[in-house]
Design a protein around this motif. Structure first.
Motif, PDB file in Angstrom:
ATOM      1  N   UNK A 104       0.935  -1.181   0.027  1.00 23.60           N
ATOM      2  CA  UNK A 104      -0.109   0.042   0.049  1.00 23.60           C
ATOM      3  C   UNK A 104       1.096   1.279  -0.031  1.00 23.60           C
ATOM      4  N   UNK A 105       1.991   1.203   0.833  1.00 20.18           N
ATOM      5  CA  UNK A 105       2.968   2.310   0.853  1.00 20.18           C
ATOM      6  C   UNK A 105       3.650   2.788  -0.539  1.00 20.18           C
ATOM      7  N   UNK A 106       3.799   1.448  -1.100  1.00 25.08           N
ATOM      8  CA  UNK A 106       4.535   1.373  -2.545  1.00 25.08           C
ATOM      9  C   UNK A 106       3.640   2.304  -3.371  1.00 25.08           C
ATOM     10  N   UNK A 107       2.246   1.849  -3.666  1.00 25.58           N
ATOM     11  CA  UNK A 107       1.344   2.584  -4.385  1.00 25.58           C
ATOM     12  C   UNK A 107       1.158   3.785  -4.239  1.00 25.58           C
ATOM     13  N   UNK A 108       1.180   4.130  -2.789  1.00 24.23           N
ATOM     14  CA  UNK A 108       0.952   5.519  -2.400  1.00 24.23           C
ATOM     15  C   UNK A 108       2.145   6.542  -2.929  1.00 24.23           C
ATOM     16  N   UNK A 109       3.508   5.952  -2.996  1.00 20.58           N
ATOM     17  CA  UNK A 109       4.523   6.632  -3.226  1.00 20.58           C
ATOM     18  C   UNK A 109       4.882   6.763  -4.738  1.00 20.58           C
ATOM     19  N   UNK A 110       4.383   5.371  -5.410  1.00 17.73           N
ATOM     20  CA  UNK A 110       4.677   5.325  -6.821  1.00 17.73           C
ATOM     21  C   UNK A 110       3.666   5.745  -7.761  1.00 17.73           C
ATOM     22  N   UNK A 122      -6.484 -10.640  -2.611  1.00 16.09           N
ATOM     23  CA  UNK A 122      -7.757  -9.933  -2.477  1.00 16.09           C
ATOM     24  C   UNK A 122      -7.411  -8.638  -2.077  1.00 16.09           C
ATOM     25  N   UNK A 123      -6.636  -8.258  -1.062  1.00 14.24           N
ATOM     26  CA  UNK A 123      -6.518  -6.855  -0.784  1.00 14.24           C
ATOM     27  C   UNK A 123      -6.142  -5.909  -1.657  1.00 14.24           C
ATOM     28  N   UNK A 124      -5.521  -6.183  -2.690  1.00 17.15           N
ATOM     29  CA  UNK A 124      -5.190  -5.426  -3.684  1.00 17.15           C
ATOM     30  C   UNK A 124      -6.452  -4.528  -4.350  1.00 17.15           C
ATOM     31  N   UNK A 125      -7.506  -5.116  -4.310  1.00 19.52           N
ATOM     32  CA  UNK A 125      -8.884  -4.413  -4.738  1.00 19.52           C
ATOM     33  C   UNK A 125      -8.901  -3.291  -3.734  1.00 19.52           C
ATOM     34  N   UNK A 126      -8.886  -3.511  -2.523  1.00 23.31           N
ATOM     35  CA  UNK A 126      -9.222  -2.223  -1.740  1.00 23.31           C
ATOM     36  C   UNK A 126      -8.041  -1.164  -2.044  1.00 23.31           C
ATOM     37  N   UNK A 127      -6.873  -1.424  -2.130  1.00 24.62           N
ATOM     38  CA  UNK A 127      -5.825  -0.572  -2.357  1.00 24.62           C
ATOM     39  C   UNK A 127      -5.986   0.139  -3.695  1.00 24.62           C
ATOM     40  N   UNK A 128      -6.282  -0.608  -4.725  1.00 26.44           N
ATOM     41  CA  UNK A 128      -6.592   0.040  -6.163  1.00 26.44           C
ATOM     42  C   UNK A 128      -7.650   1.138  -5.872  1.00 26.44           C
ATOM     43  N   UNK A 129      -8.606   0.866  -5.033  1.00 30.48           N
ATOM     44  CA  UNK A 129      -9.751   1.592  -5.083  1.00 30.48           C
ATOM     45  C   UNK A 129      -9.288   2.971  -4.252  1.00 30.48           C
ATOM     46  N   UNK A 130      -8.845   2.673  -3.145  1.00 34.90           N
ATOM     47  CA  UNK A 130      -8.524   3.867  -2.273  1.00 34.90           C
ATOM     48  C   UNK A 130      -7.482   4.750  -3.319  1.00 34.90           C
ATOM     49  N   UNK A 131      -6.543   4.261  -3.937  1.00 36.27           N
ATOM     50  CA  UNK A 131      -5.592   5.186  -4.528  1.00 36.27           C
ATOM     51  C   UNK A 131      -5.874   5.355  -6.158  1.00 36.27           C
ATOM     52  N   UNK A 132      -7.331   4.933  -6.454  1.00 37.44           N
ATOM     53  CA  UNK A 132      -7.816   5.078  -7.666  1.00 37.44           C
ATOM     54  C   UNK A 132      -6.765   4.609  -8.932  1.00 37.44           C
ATOM     55  N   UNK A 133      -6.278   3.273  -8.654  1.00 34.88           N
ATOM     56  CA  UNK A 133      -5.629   2.891  -9.939  1.00 34.88           C
ATOM     57  C   UNK A 133      -6.035   1.467 -10.329  1.00 34.88           C
ATOM     58  N   UNK A 134      -6.511   1.485 -11.467  1.00 39.20           N
ATOM     59  CA  UNK A 134      -7.269   0.395 -12.296  1.00 39.20           C
ATOM     60  C   UNK A 134      -6.577  -0.836 -12.087  1.00 39.20           C
TER      61      UNK A 134
END
Length: 474
Positions: A104-110, A122-134
């Motif tokens: 999650x931190x990596x997605x937020x930074x990058x 399965x948790x990638x779905x929530x991270x993708x939604x939070x940071x609006x990454x398809x």
């Protein structure tokens, strides 16, 4: 063509080599096409993968150490399914799920443009939604296997209990498959599959729940396949999921420089390839069940006796089983002496693609894993399949349905004998009855090795990533 800035894709595979390798192959192909790729995995898993080409600046590994658990749950140094017995994989999922925090931190930074994930994350779905990454699901399983599971709603809750109430419900072709098919489990396969997929495990998230979550959240499903092989099933997955289903081609591995590689020009492999040089064309059976199949002593020994009984020359890449105290114990007493000159057993890793490329290889006895099917059929070899876990039985049924394989006969409890092994080898390799099969595999090789064909599908996949991202950003 709609152009956007340079794409940055994050790859998130599950910790099984059968998953890591297709993700790696897709990553390298994407990087070569001008896409920046961050391949996320654990240090030990990354060390198991091939080194990327030195001039591939757009590809990079991102190492996340796997959080440690109690050694009784997960032994120290465990990072992949190959490191542990099957029953401990549920504990590996606990540790793997803890990667969501650094990820999650990596997605937020990058701020990547896409997250391409496996079914387990399965948790990638929530991270993708939070940071609006398809989010995109890349399935290492065939469309024929995915469609067998049905609509995402059938994977959980009351709908799952109604549609899949027991292991027996996996033994027939589902009602939503509206064309002729024999793709289903046998009861001895279905029992373990049902418990492993729908049943509770220590991570408290079933595999069915993981898949349902990713399917519901993803923008599309990408599959390592092509319409020429399973067009009806690709269409069915799109119909079932309601998501674009994109074949990326077969990502057929390169043979590279063949026998010029250092790992097969030195030591024992040099001698083994010299032995292959001395055999008649298309006469040798290659035997390999990889590292994920944990075969029992009886299973290994019956394969050995079956090879001996068949009389065919063979090259067997055998991983030392956990139950074997040493390499000698891994095979029946006197087996090597009785088959010396006629067959070769290599305990440990083997350069499978280079072996299959050799002109003396005529057939392969293996588990019907999709990666090995691709590697074998590109050379037009006869397939003798003996499936054990996960999607292997479904792959085997489909291969037999297409007239591309002989499946080893088994009893109702899943056991087989040396006679069953020898019979299947004879049928596939030399029998008059098997001649049509051998013709079909040679015909299939033209499609499997057609890199131009599969490049077209891959290019369409890259185009989808670019165009869809542009639409999302708008």
């Amino acid at each position: 063509m709609v152009m956007v800035r340079e794409l940055h894709v994050v790859m998130l595979p599950w910790s099984a080599f059968g998953h890591l390798m297709p993700f790696y192959q897709l990553s390298i192909a994407l990087s070569k096409s001008g896409v920046k790729v961050s391949f996320v995995s654990t240090p030990k898993n990354i060390s198991r993968l091939p080194k990327p080409p030195p001039d591939l600046s757009l590809f990079n590994f991102v190492e996340f150490p796997l959080p440690a658990l109690d050694n009784e749950l997960l032994p120290e140094g465990t990072e992949a399914t190959v490191d542990i017995p099957f029953h401990k994989i549920q504990h590996l999922k606990i540790a793997y799920d803890l990667l969501q925090h650094p990820f999650k931190q990596f997605v937020a930074d990058q701020s990547p443009d896409w997250i391409i994930t496996d079914v387990i994350s399965h948790w990638a779905a929530e991270i993708a939604q939070e940071y609006q990454v398809p989010l995109l699901l890349f399935s290492v399983f065939l469309a024929s296997a995915i469609s067998f599971l049905g609509h995402p709603e059938f994977l959980v809750g009351d709908s799952q209990k109604r549609m899949r109430p027991s292991a027996e419900s996996l033994t027939s072709v589902p009602q939503w498959v509206d064309f002729p098919s024999s793709v289903a489990y046998r009861l001895f396969e279905a029992t373990g599959t049902y418990d492993g997929f729908y049943g509770w495990n220590a991570s408290e998230v079933t595999d069915a729940q993981r898949l349902a979550g990713i399917l519901q959240a993803c923008q599309a499903v990408a599959i390592r396949s092509c319409p020429e092989y399973e067009g009806e099933y690709l269409n069915l997955v799109e119909k079932i999921t309601g998501k674009p289903t994109i074949p990326v081609g077969l990502l057929t591995p390169d043979i590279g420089k063949g026998r010029d590689h250092n790992h097969i020009t030195n030591g024992s492999w040099s001698e083994i390839f010299q032995w292959l040089d001395e055999q008649k064309p298309r006469s040798v059976v290659f035997v390999g069940f990889g590292s994920e199949c944990k075969l029992t002593k009886d299973q290994v020994y019956e394969i050995a006796y079956g090879l001996e009984l068949s009389g065919f020359p063979f090259l067997w890449a055998l991983r030392k089983p956990e139950w074997a105290t040493n390499e000698i114990d891994a095979l029946p007493l006197g087996f090597k002496n009785r088959t010396g000159g006629k067959g070769v057993v290599c305990i440990g890793w083997a350069p499978q693609v280079e072996i299959l490329a050799h002109s003396s290889i005529g057939g392969s006895l293996f588990h019907a894993g999709w990666g090995s099917v691709i590697e074998t059929l590109q050379f037009g070899h006869s397939l003798i399949v003996l499936p054990f876990i996960a999607d292997q039985p479904l792959n085997a049924r489909f291969l037999v349905q297409k007239g591309l394989a002989v499946e080893v006969e088994r009893k109702e409890d899943g056991s087989y004998t040396r006679d069953d092994i020898a019979k299947a080898l004879y049928l596939a390799m030399v029998s008059e009855e098997g001649e049509r099969l051998r013709e079909r595999t040679r015909e299939a090789a033209n499609m499997f090795k057609d890199k131009k064909l599969h490049q077209v599908y891959f290019d369409r996949f890259v185009e989808y990533l670019k165009v869809k991202l542009n639409a999302v950003k708008k």
